[in-house]
Design an enzyme around this catalytic site. Structure first.
Site, PDB file in Angstrom:
ATOM      1  N   ASP A  42     -23.190  74.857 -10.042  1.00  0.00           N
ATOM      2  CA  ASP A  42     -22.744  76.234 -10.759  1.00  0.00           C
ATOM      3  C   ASP A  42     -23.555  77.377 -10.407  1.00  0.00           C
ATOM      4  O   ASP A  42     -23.148  78.380 -10.798  1.00  0.00           O
ATOM      5  CB  ASP A  42     -22.245  75.974 -12.235  1.00  0.00           C
ATOM      6  CG  ASP A  42     -23.246  75.611 -13.021  1.00  0.00           C
ATOM      7  OD1 ASP A  42     -24.458  75.323 -12.560  1.00  0.00           O
ATOM      8  OD2 ASP A  42     -23.129  75.562 -14.332  1.00  0.00           O
ATOM      9  N   LYS A 111     -21.492  66.500 -12.269  1.00  0.00           N
ATOM     10  CA  LYS A 111     -22.714  66.620 -13.191  1.00  0.00           C
ATOM     11  C   LYS A 111     -22.681  67.509 -14.301  1.00  0.00           C
ATOM     12  O   LYS A 111     -21.811  68.365 -14.261  1.00  0.00           O
ATOM     13  CB  LYS A 111     -23.819  67.416 -12.256  1.00  0.00           C
ATOM     14  CG  LYS A 111     -25.072  67.885 -12.899  1.00  0.00           C
ATOM     15  CD  LYS A 111     -26.184  68.211 -12.065  1.00  0.00           C
ATOM     16  CE  LYS A 111     -26.434  69.449 -11.693  1.00  0.00           C
ATOM     17  NZ  LYS A 111     -26.490  70.450 -12.855  1.00  0.00           N
ATOM     18  N   GLU A 180     -35.059  69.751 -14.969  1.00  0.00           N
ATOM     19  CA  GLU A 180     -35.190  70.987 -14.312  1.00  0.00           C
ATOM     20  C   GLU A 180     -36.432  71.763 -15.176  1.00  0.00           C
ATOM     21  O   GLU A 180     -36.234  71.760 -16.216  1.00  0.00           O
ATOM     22  CB  GLU A 180     -34.196  72.028 -14.380  1.00  0.00           C
ATOM     23  CG  GLU A 180     -34.348  73.315 -13.962  1.00  0.00           C
ATOM     24  CD  GLU A 180     -32.794  74.005 -13.436  1.00  0.00           C
ATOM     25  OE1 GLU A 180     -31.805  73.518 -13.556  1.00  0.00           O
ATOM     26  OE2 GLU A 180     -33.012  75.114 -13.196  1.00  0.00           O
TER      27      GLU A 180
HETATM   28  O1  KIV Z   1     -26.229  74.700 -10.326  1.00  0.00           O
HETATM   29  C1  KIV Z   1     -27.252  74.072  -9.667  1.00  0.00           C
HETATM   30  O2  KIV Z   1     -27.434  74.356  -8.325  1.00  0.00           O
HETATM   31  C2  KIV Z   1     -27.786  72.984 -10.201  1.00  0.00           C
HETATM   32  C3  KIV Z   1     -29.215  72.608  -9.455  1.00  0.00           C
HETATM   33  C4  KIV Z   1     -30.459  73.728  -9.556  1.00  0.00           C
HETATM   34  C5  KIV Z   1     -29.709  71.284 -10.197  1.00  0.00           C
HETATM   35  O3  KIV Z   1     -27.613  72.806 -11.300  1.00  0.00           O
END
Ligand code: KIV
Length: 262
Positions: A42, A111, A180
């Site tokens: 996102d 995710k 993260e």
């Molecule tokens: O949204 C994204 O790109 C992410 C990554 C930084 C893990 O969640």
């Protein structure tokens, strides 16, 4: 690449390479480069749409980008971020939205952000066949609650909370967990304690794999310079140079020349 391979590779100590992509062109290029997993993050809402955070990303937007990326990715596992408020309100809504992502995009997994508080939602998804990658530490959808984009788990209490979060997600069936902005020693310790494969971003080398946002890695987004970021190219300068030269030649009347005309 399958979700099972994440666990096999973790056990074998083989690192997992993850990168974001938001369209078919870059999906194909990163797949051809041999990455193991492509994440339609996102982060697209900030990186491509220019929004100040990921909070305003919508499910329709994620589905649109994921369908595009799917057309380019053949080999790597394709994972799609569930956007803010698409999975937190009720379990039923979470299952329906995660299911939509798999049905409408052809991705293999979703995710979502959050630890122990999301564990039962993760379990419910896994039980109906939706593989889930968790995401703890700095969770950008909670940026306001966390008080900014800061390293998480520096003190004992938050480090312990992250241990509990990782354990709860793994126990609920998450095949992988993004860590993260977590201190390297804590990330390494979490990695050795959980069954799920950990994927770090700003979390040191002790994770089972690494993820970077593609325009950051390529140096396309040269206004963003966090400590953890290594740029493997400097494409922003190259884009400005190439487009500037094109503009100069059009203005001078030297493009198109006879070699580029019919
Ligand atoms: O949204 C994204 O790109 C992410 C990554 C930084 C893990 O969640």
């Amino acid at each position: 690449m399958t979700t099972r391979d994440f666990l096999v590779w973790k056990a074998a100590g083989r690192k997992i390479v993850v990168v974001t992509a938001y369209d078919a062109l870059f999906g194909r290029l990163v797949d051809e480069a041999g990455v193991d997993c492509v994440l339609v993050g996102d982060s697209v809402n900030q990186v491509l749409a220019g929004e100040p955070s990921t909070l305003s990303a919508t499910l329709e937007q994620m589905i649109y980008h994921a369908r595009s990326v799917r057309r380019g990715v053949r080999r790597a596992l394709l994972v799609v971020d569930l956007p803010f408020l698409s999975y937190q309100v009720s379990r039923e809504e979470a299952l329906r939205n995660a299911g939509r992502v798999l049905k409408e995009t052809g991705a293999e997994a979703v995710k979502l952000e959050g630890g122990a508080a999301m564990a039962e939602t993760v379990r419910a998804m896994v039980e109906i066949g939706i593989p889930v990658m968790g995401h703890i530490g700095l969770t950008p959808q909670s940026v306001h609650a966390l008080g900014g984009y800061r390293v998480q788990g520096r003190d004992e209490a938050t480090a312990e909370r992250l241990q509990r979060d990782a354990a709860a997600l793994a126990e609920a069936g998450a095949f992988s967990i993004v860590l993260e902005l977590v201190p390297a020693a804590l990330a390494a310790s979490l990695t050795s304690r959980v069954g799920a494969a950990t994927i770090g971003i700003g979390a040191g080398a002790g994770c089972d794999g690494q993820v970077l946002v593609l325009p950051d890695l390529l140096g396309l987004n040269d206004a963003f310079s966090p400590k953890f970021l290594k740029r493997y190219a400097s494409l922003a300068g190259e884009v400005r140079r190439a487009v500037g030269q094109y503009a100069d030649e059009v203005r001078a009347g030297s493009y198109p020349d006879p070699d580029h005309s019919f």
